[in-house]
Motif scaffolding. Structure first.
Motif, PDB file in Angstrom:
ATOM      1  N   LEU A   1      12.267   3.986  -3.477  1.00  0.00           N
ATOM      2  CA  LEU A   1      12.382   3.746  -4.557  1.00  0.00           C
ATOM      3  C   LEU A   1      13.437   4.472  -4.777  1.00  0.00           C
ATOM      4  O   LEU A   1      14.411   3.600  -6.105  1.00  0.00           O
ATOM      5  CB  LEU A   1      11.436   3.564  -5.133  1.00  0.00           C
ATOM      6  N   MET A   2      14.307   5.241  -5.471  1.00  0.00           N
ATOM      7  CA  MET A   2      15.202   6.174  -6.071  1.00  0.00           C
ATOM      8  C   MET A   2      16.574   5.733  -5.392  1.00  0.00           C
ATOM      9  O   MET A   2      17.309   5.321  -6.036  1.00  0.00           O
ATOM     10  CB  MET A   2      15.023   7.973  -5.833  1.00  0.00           C
ATOM     11  N   ASP A   3      16.644   4.919  -4.027  1.00  0.00           N
ATOM     12  CA  ASP A   3      17.631   4.534  -3.466  1.00  0.00           C
ATOM     13  C   ASP A   3      18.203   3.457  -3.865  1.00  0.00           C
ATOM     14  O   ASP A   3      18.663   2.669  -4.954  1.00  0.00           O
ATOM     15  CB  ASP A   3      17.733   4.333  -1.940  1.00  0.00           C
ATOM     16  N   GLU A   4      17.114   2.350  -4.536  1.00  0.00           N
ATOM     17  CA  GLU A   4      17.181   1.156  -4.981  1.00  0.00           C
ATOM     18  C   GLU A   4      17.249   1.319  -6.095  1.00  0.00           C
ATOM     19  O   GLU A   4      18.518   0.750  -7.497  1.00  0.00           O
ATOM     20  CB  GLU A   4      15.319   0.579  -4.699  1.00  0.00           C
ATOM     21  N   LEU A   5      16.675   2.262  -7.153  1.00  0.00           N
ATOM     22  CA  LEU A   5      16.939   2.286  -8.572  1.00  0.00           C
ATOM     23  C   LEU A   5      18.754   3.378  -8.903  1.00  0.00           C
ATOM     24  O   LEU A   5      19.300   2.692  -9.778  1.00  0.00           O
ATOM     25  CB  LEU A   5      16.505   4.078  -9.100  1.00  0.00           C
ATOM     26  N   ASP A   6      18.857   3.795  -7.811  1.00  0.00           N
ATOM     27  CA  ASP A   6      20.227   4.572  -7.610  1.00  0.00           C
ATOM     28  C   ASP A   6      21.583   2.950  -7.775  1.00  0.00           C
ATOM     29  O   ASP A   6      22.448   2.798  -8.945  1.00  0.00           O
ATOM     30  CB  ASP A   6      20.780   5.861  -7.195  1.00  0.00           C
ATOM     31  N   THR A   7      20.799   2.383  -6.664  1.00  0.00           N
ATOM     32  CA  THR A   7      21.543   1.096  -6.983  1.00  0.00           C
ATOM     33  C   THR A   7      21.720   0.213  -7.383  1.00  0.00           C
ATOM     34  O   THR A   7      23.120   0.009  -8.713  1.00  0.00           O
ATOM     35  CB  THR A   7      21.589   0.641  -5.087  1.00  0.00           C
ATOM     36  N   LEU A   8      20.487  -0.047  -8.629  1.00  0.00           N
ATOM     37  CA  LEU A   8      20.618  -0.721  -9.935  1.00  0.00           C
ATOM     38  C   LEU A   8      21.580  -0.108 -10.511  1.00  0.00           C
ATOM     39  O   LEU A   8      21.873  -0.435 -11.646  1.00  0.00           O
ATOM     40  CB  LEU A   8      19.337  -0.727 -10.246  1.00  0.00           C
ATOM     41  N   GLU A   9      21.433   1.188 -11.051  1.00  0.00           N
ATOM     42  CA  GLU A   9      22.370   1.493 -11.745  1.00  0.00           C
ATOM     43  C   GLU A   9      24.338   1.386 -11.701  1.00  0.00           C
ATOM     44  O   GLU A   9      24.516   1.337 -12.583  1.00  0.00           O
ATOM     45  CB  GLU A   9      22.230   3.148 -12.017  1.00  0.00           C
TER      46      GLU A   9
ATOM     47  N   GLU B   1       0.857  -1.164  -0.073  1.00  0.00           N
ATOM     48  CA  GLU B   1       0.180  -0.086   0.308  1.00  0.00           C
ATOM     49  C   GLU B   1       0.441   1.621   0.140  1.00  0.00           C
ATOM     50  O   GLU B   1       0.239   2.216  -0.836  1.00  0.00           O
ATOM     51  CB  GLU B   1      -0.828   0.243   0.931  1.00  0.00           C
ATOM     52  N   GLU B   2       1.604   1.271   1.147  1.00  0.00           N
ATOM     53  CA  GLU B   2       2.178   2.484   1.137  1.00  0.00           C
ATOM     54  C   GLU B   2       4.082   2.129   0.630  1.00  0.00           C
ATOM     55  O   GLU B   2       4.304   0.737   1.208  1.00  0.00           O
ATOM     56  CB  GLU B   2       2.788   3.339   2.283  1.00  0.00           C
ATOM     57  N   LEU B   3       4.682   3.456  -0.693  1.00  0.00           N
ATOM     58  CA  LEU B   3       5.737   2.991  -1.081  1.00  0.00           C
ATOM     59  C   LEU B   3       6.470   4.444  -0.849  1.00  0.00           C
ATOM     60  O   LEU B   3       5.964   5.408  -0.863  1.00  0.00           O
ATOM     61  CB  LEU B   3       5.683   2.262  -2.980  1.00  0.00           C
ATOM     62  N   ASP B   4       7.928   4.383   0.033  1.00  0.00           N
ATOM     63  CA  ASP B   4       8.544   5.690  -0.351  1.00  0.00           C
ATOM     64  C   ASP B   4       8.641   6.239  -1.346  1.00  0.00           C
ATOM     65  O   ASP B   4       9.718   4.861  -1.699  1.00  0.00           O
ATOM     66  CB  ASP B   4       9.416   5.409   0.873  1.00  0.00           C
ATOM     67  N   ASP B   5       8.572   7.155  -2.041  1.00  0.00           N
ATOM     68  CA  ASP B   5       9.513   7.633  -3.388  1.00  0.00           C
ATOM     69  C   ASP B   5      11.155   7.506  -2.768  1.00  0.00           C
ATOM     70  O   ASP B   5      12.027   7.330  -3.965  1.00  0.00           O
ATOM     71  CB  ASP B   5       9.284   8.256  -3.250  1.00  0.00           C
ATOM     72  N   ASP B   6      11.588   7.715  -1.758  1.00  0.00           N
ATOM     73  CA  ASP B   6      12.934   8.311  -1.513  1.00  0.00           C
ATOM     74  C   ASP B   6      13.723   6.749  -1.633  1.00  0.00           C
ATOM     75  O   ASP B   6      15.117   6.358  -2.358  1.00  0.00           O
ATOM     76  CB  ASP B   6      13.262   8.529   0.015  1.00  0.00           C
TER      77      ASP B   6
END
Length: 149
Positions: free
Chosen positions: A91-99, A84-89
């Motif tokens: 998600l962005m941290d996870e995306l940066d890690t994947l990159e 229900e609740e996803l934290d945008d920060d």
């Protein structure tokens, strides 16, 4: 004398214009008053036929129906299996890690290519370029290669 007569004519014209303006204003005012009286009568009849409580109830019912529709839209718009609740920060941290991981993998793959494959690949590219060259370009490149040797 001529200037004095001209000034009298201008003053008379001014007085006529002022009188015309005043009579036009009176006519417009009368029309507006009549229109206001007519509108008052129509509003009075219309309001006698209309029940304010019914209008308020109708408005409240419409509000409730729109709220229900909004709730239905929210329910239908939910994604299955997503919290229900996803934290945008987060998600962005996870995306940066994947990159960063992808960049590291690319760097490792570039480092792992042996030198003899790099020179073979560049030779293959040279042959491809030579086959696409015009005869004049081919001659110039051949001469340049011979000079280098």
């Amino acid at each position: 004398m001529y200037a004095k007569n001209r000034e009298h004519l201008y003053n008379q014209q001014f007085n006529i214009d002022q009188t015309k303006f005043a009579t036009d204003n009176i006519k417009t005012t009368k029309e507006m008053v009549n229109a206001m009286k007519s509108a008052k009568q129509e509003l009075k009849v219309g309001l006698e036929e209309t029940n304010i409580d019914e209008i308020e109830d109708l408005h409240d019912d419409m509000d409730e129906l729109l709220e229900d529709q909004e709730e239905i839209n929210e329910i239908m718009g939910r994604a299955y299996g997503v919290p229900e609740e996803l934290d945008d920060d987060e998600l962005m941290d996870e995306l940066d890690t994947l990159e960063e991981e992808f960049e590291e993998e690319d760097e490792q793959q570039q480092e792992e290519v042996p030198d003899y494959l790099v020179s073979a690949a560049s030779a293959a590219n040279d042959k491809k370029l030579e086959s696409k060259e015009t005869p004049v370009e081919h001659k110039e490149l051949t001469e340049a290669k011979q000079e280098m040797v």
